[in-house]
Design an enzyme around this catalytic site. Structure first.
Site, short mmCIF file in Angstrom:
data_model
loop_
_atom_site.label_atom_id
_atom_site.label_comp_id
_atom_site.label_asym_id
_atom_site.label_seq_id
_atom_site.Cartn_x
_atom_site.Cartn_y
_atom_site.Cartn_z
N TRP A 1 0.83 -1.20 0.00
CA TRP A 1 0.00 0.00 0.00
C TRP A 1 0.87 1.26 0.00
O TRP A 1 0.53 2.25 -0.64
CB TRP A 1 -0.93 0.00 1.22
CG TRP A 1 -2.17 -0.82 1.02
CD1 TRP A 1 -2.29 -1.95 0.26
CD2 TRP A 1 -3.46 -0.58 1.57
NE1 TRP A 1 -3.57 -2.43 0.32
CE2 TRP A 1 -4.31 -1.61 1.11
CE3 TRP A 1 -3.98 0.40 2.41
CZ2 TRP A 1 -5.66 -1.68 1.46
CZ3 TRP A 1 -5.33 0.33 2.78
CH2 TRP A 1 -6.15 -0.69 2.30
N ASP B 1 4.59 0.09 10.91
CA ASP B 1 4.28 -1.30 11.26
C ASP B 1 5.24 -1.75 12.34
O ASP B 1 6.38 -1.26 12.40
CB ASP B 1 4.40 -2.21 10.04
CG ASP B 1 3.53 -3.47 10.18
OD1 ASP B 1 3.81 -4.28 11.09
OD2 ASP B 1 2.60 -3.65 9.39
N ASP C 1 -4.67 -0.97 6.94
CA ASP C 1 -4.87 -2.37 6.52
C ASP C 1 -4.46 -3.30 7.66
O ASP C 1 -4.10 -4.44 7.43
CB ASP C 1 -4.05 -2.65 5.26
CG ASP C 1 -4.56 -3.86 4.50
OD1 ASP C 1 -5.77 -4.16 4.58
OD2 ASP C 1 -3.76 -4.53 3.81
N LYS D 1 -9.76 -1.56 7.23
CA LYS D 1 -10.20 -2.93 6.98
C LYS D 1 -10.99 -3.45 8.17
O LYS D 1 -10.67 -3.19 9.32
CB LYS D 1 -9.00 -3.85 6.73
CG LYS D 1 -9.39 -5.31 6.51
CD LYS D 1 -8.31 -6.09 5.81
CE LYS D 1 -7.09 -6.34 6.66
NZ LYS D 1 -6.09 -7.17 5.94
#
Length: 232
Positions: A84, A105, A145, A185
């Site tokens: 992404w 992340d 996500d 998501k």
């Protein structure tokens, strides 16, 4: 540099690949490997230079909702392995426009030219301030996500990902500029209704979306919230 291929349905295969169960591999692992080998989006990602098949999900969402524009400030939560973020860099073109793309992340992610990659758990109390410093101003788009490891129980998995989505939404409310957008998501299962009401109050448009690149047997869906009304 990020790939320059346009989104679209990947070319199909003439023959499917069957995988034999090896002594060291479980039956479930064999099925997963077989699915990967026969997934046209996995093959397309390798061909087009995307780090993951998930890149096509964002490409398809962007094609429909026009989320990404040159010069934007964009945050990608749960960025690893970087698909992404690659798409965001391609569309924002930071080197040319002065836009900013920040990926975060807790897993280590290889550098992506044009993006700032942060290795930090989004649930760490310091994460919001670290992200705000990297952005250097209000964001135009917050992408999430993120997904917690699944346990195989549909309702439990839906609640766990809902918790992450709610946390991402709280962050989006802090950093988005008026008119900004938020994409997160979720897993289908009824729990998503708890997030819809506050989203509808905060944004002028809230849509459900399931990109073609999402596997047909997956319960995942995306909430696309457009037109942030701004904080009071």
């Amino acid at each position: 540099m990020p790939p320059t291929k346009k989104p679209g349905a990947p070319r199909g295969r003439d023959l499917s690949v069957r995988v034999k169960t090896a002594r060291q591999r479980s039956h479930a692992s064999t099925l997963w490997l077989e699915r990967q080998l026969n997934d046209p989006y996995v093959a397309a990602a390798k061909r087009d230079g995307w780090r993951s098949r998930a890149a096509y999900k964002l490409l398809q969402l962007d094609e429909k909702y026009r989320l990404l524009k040159p010069g934007m400030r964009v945050v990608d939560l749960g960025a690893a392995p970087g698909g992404w973020t690659q798409v965001a860099v391609q569309r924002v073109r930071p080197a040319e426009t002065g836009g900013i793309v920040v990926g975060l992340d807790y897993l280590e992610t290889a550098p992506i030219e044009g993006a700032q990659m942060l290795m930090l758990d989004f649930l760490d109390p310091t994460a919001p301030d670290v992200l705000k410093a990297a952005l250097g101003g209000p964001a135009n788009l917050v992408l999430s996500d993120m997904a917690a490891p699944t346990v195989g129980h549909r309702q439990t998995d839906a609640l766990r990902i809902l918790s992450l989505a709610e946390t991402a939404f709280a962050f989006a409310e802090e950093v988005l500029a008026p008119g900004g957008a938020f994409v997160t998501k979720l897993f289908q299962g009824g729990a998503e209704k708890e997030l819809l009401e506050p989203l509808k109050r905060a944004f002028t448009s809230v849509k459900h979306a399931k990109p073609a690149a999402s596997r047909s047997d997956s319960s995942e869906l995306y909430i696309v919230a457009l037109g942030f009304r701004g904080t009071k």
